[in-house]
Scaffold this active site. Structure first.
Site, short mmCIF file in Angstrom:
data_model
loop_
_atom_site.label_atom_id
_atom_site.label_comp_id
_atom_site.label_asym_id
_atom_site.label_seq_id
_atom_site.Cartn_x
_atom_site.Cartn_y
_atom_site.Cartn_z
N SER A 1 0.89 -1.27 -0.05
CA SER A 1 -0.01 0.03 0.10
C SER A 1 0.87 1.39 -0.20
O SER A 1 0.47 2.36 0.06
CB SER A 1 -1.14 -0.11 1.19
OG SER A 1 -0.07 -0.30 2.27
N GLU B 1 -5.00 0.38 -7.79
CA GLU B 1 -3.88 1.28 -8.43
C GLU B 1 -2.99 0.35 -8.76
O GLU B 1 -2.50 -0.77 -8.25
CB GLU B 1 -3.08 1.77 -7.12
CG GLU B 1 -4.13 3.17 -6.60
CD GLU B 1 -3.27 3.88 -5.50
OE1 GLU B 1 -3.00 5.00 -5.44
OE2 GLU B 1 -2.92 3.18 -4.56
N1 CAA Z 1 -16.04 -8.20 2.75
C1 CAA Z 1 -16.92 -8.33 1.84
N2 CAA Z 1 -18.09 -7.73 1.44
C2 CAA Z 1 -18.37 -6.65 2.49
C3 CAA Z 1 -17.40 -6.46 3.68
C4 CAA Z 1 -16.33 -7.45 3.79
N3 CAA Z 1 -15.47 -7.10 5.03
N4 CAA Z 1 -18.07 -5.52 4.37
C5 CAA Z 1 -19.24 -5.10 3.82
N5 CAA Z 1 -19.24 -5.88 2.66
C6 CAA Z 1 -20.43 -5.57 1.75
C7 CAA Z 1 -21.77 -6.04 2.06
O1 CAA Z 1 -21.96 -7.32 2.17
C8 CAA Z 1 -22.71 -5.38 1.19
O2 CAA Z 1 -22.85 -5.95 0.05
P1 CAA Z 1 -24.04 -5.65 -0.88
O3 CAA Z 1 -24.58 -4.35 -1.14
O4 CAA Z 1 -23.83 -6.50 -2.10
O5 CAA Z 1 -25.04 -6.15 0.04
C9 CAA Z 1 -21.90 -3.99 1.32
O6 CAA Z 1 -20.54 -4.38 1.38
C10 CAA Z 1 -22.19 -2.89 1.87
O7 CAA Z 1 -22.11 -3.31 3.36
P2 CAA Z 1 -23.24 -2.71 4.53
O8 CAA Z 1 -24.36 -2.35 4.19
O9 CAA Z 1 -23.13 -3.96 5.67
O10 CAA Z 1 -22.18 -1.64 5.17
P3 CAA Z 1 -21.79 -0.22 4.45
O11 CAA Z 1 -22.83 0.34 3.70
O12 CAA Z 1 -21.35 0.41 5.74
O13 CAA Z 1 -20.66 -0.83 3.73
C11 CAA Z 1 -18.13 -0.68 3.49
C12 CAA Z 1 -19.53 -1.44 4.01
C13 CAA Z 1 -18.12 -0.87 2.10
C14 CAA Z 1 -16.90 -1.45 4.12
C15 CAA Z 1 -18.15 0.96 3.61
O14 CAA Z 1 -18.39 1.26 4.80
C16 CAA Z 1 -16.99 1.71 3.03
O15 CAA Z 1 -16.95 1.81 1.87
N6 CAA Z 1 -16.11 1.96 3.96
C17 CAA Z 1 -14.68 2.39 3.45
C18 CAA Z 1 -14.02 1.49 2.76
C19 CAA Z 1 -12.59 2.28 2.55
O16 CAA Z 1 -12.50 3.39 2.77
N7 CAA Z 1 -11.51 1.34 1.96
C20 CAA Z 1 -10.44 1.69 1.76
C21 CAA Z 1 -9.62 1.40 2.87
S1 CAA Z 1 -7.95 1.86 2.70
C22 CAA Z 1 -7.35 0.36 1.82
O17 CAA Z 1 -7.70 -0.43 1.75
C23 CAA Z 1 -5.75 0.90 1.28
C24 CAA Z 1 -4.84 0.42 2.21
O18 CAA Z 1 -3.98 0.44 1.59
C25 CAA Z 1 -4.92 0.63 3.50
#
Ligand code: CAA
Length: 283
Positions: free
Chosen positions: A119, A152
């Site tokens: 990352s 990315e």
């Molecule tokens: N694994 C797989 N699917 C998941 C999941 C997981 N851990 N958590 C949630 N989901 C899925 C759910 O099953 C749901 O799917 P459907 O819409 O198909 O039914 C969908 O995501 C939405 O989930 P929820 O309704 O339960 O919850 P939410 O609306 O709060 O969404 C989230 C969850 C997608 C994680 C949302 O909170 C989000 O986008 N959070 C920010 C995530 C983010 O910023 N990620 C980047 C992190 S930084 C990174 O990764 C880079 C790095 O190098 C550090």
């Protein structure tokens, strides 16, 4: 460069997510980790995610079984001897990654592309550990991998155009949107995200607001799906600290200095969701 067989090194959150997405899009995957218990935990996570998809009637049980059959488990890195691509998603630590790449370089056939899901670490430096820097590339997925659309793609200084093209095509086959990024610390995603998270931690450290209130401001005020401190717990505070240190060291600018409170939490073993405690507690 036809990619059919893939090894994912590291069966944690990111690695198992990458393996799941590869299997769901027609690739044969070997999910590798150091210990049997780690790969078992990884495949159980994939199974759980697929079962949810079956319940939501997005895939059939037969699809689930087929996807699971496409994931082979491994605790021996020599299983990389017949793959076309390795995606390394081991711990975010340069020494670990260099060691893995050196071993893979010796094991894999000449045509194999070695990608890293790092990352923030320099792709050029990882590539220089191998005798095939032209086939080393960054392929940075976001967490949770099955949900987030971005990959990315980071070229090292020596990465071949045809390797870049193959990884771009593969990312599209995984139904992701690839974005090309140059090889600088933190690339684009973490260069912007981590200082925001670090600043959120400073606001708690300086007593400006509680973690819950900081998150509320960013969720309700900026429409972020998760507040920055919830997100930090979700990513892992050790990973956040490591990325901040990489930015601080790479750019030498004080604006990337990790917040002392972040260091303190990591020293305490409060690493976020995975250890049950970070800015919040998890049961
Ligand atoms: N694994 C797989 N699917 C998941 C999941 C997981 N851990 N958590 C949630 N989901 C899925 C759910 O099953 C749901 O799917 P459907 O819409 O198909 O039914 C969908 O995501 C939405 O989930 P929820 O309704 O339960 O919850 P939410 O609306 O709060 O969404 C989230 C969850 C997608 C994680 C949302 O909170 C989000 O986008 N959070 C920010 C995530 C983010 O910023 N990620 C980047 C992190 S930084 C990174 O990764 C880079 C790095 O190098 C550090």
């Amino acid at each position: 460069m036809d990619i059919k067989r893939v090894m994912v090194v590291g069966a944690g959150q990111m690695g198992s997510g990458i393996a799941q997405v590869c299997a769901m899009n027609g690739y044969e995957v070997i999910l590798h980790d150091l210990k049997e218990e780690f790969v078992q935990k990884g495949i159980e996570g994939i199974k759980k995610q697929l079962e949810k998809q079956v319940k939501k009637e997005r895939i059939s049980e037969a699809d689930m079984d087929r996807f699971l059959r496409q994931v082979h488990l491994s605790t021996d890195l020599n299983n990389a001897s017949d793959v076309d691509l390795v995606i390394e998603a081991a711990v975010e630590n340069m020494e670990v990654k260099k060691n893995v790449f050196k071993q893979l370089d010796a094991i894999c056939p000449e045509h194999t592309i070695l990608a890293t899901n790092t990352s923030s670490l320099p792709i050029t430096e990882i590539g220089a550990e191998t005798n095939r820097p032209s086939k080393v590339i960054g392929m940075h997925f976001m967490n949770p991998v099955p949900v987030m659309k971005l990959v990315e793609i980071i070229r090292g200084l020596a990465t071949d155009q045809e390797v870049y093209d193959a990884i771009r095509t593969m990312s599209e086959n995984l139904k992701k949107t690839p974005v090309e990024v140059q090889d600088f610390p933190g690339f684009v995603s973490n260069r912007i995200l981590m200082p925001m998270i670090n600043e959120a931690i400073y606001t708690v450290y300086e007593g400006v607001a509680s973690p819950k209130d900081v998150d509320e401001v960013m969720k309700l005020g900026m429409n972020h799906p998760m507040g920055p401190l919830t997100l930090a717990d979700f990513i892992g505070l050790d990973t956040c600290l490591y990325i901040m240190e990489t930015l601080h060291e790479g750019f030498g600018d004080d604006k990337y200095r990790p917040c002392p409170l972040l260091r303190k939490y990591v020293k305490a073993g409060w690493l976020g969701k995975k250890t049950g405690r970070g800015f919040y507690e998890y049961s």
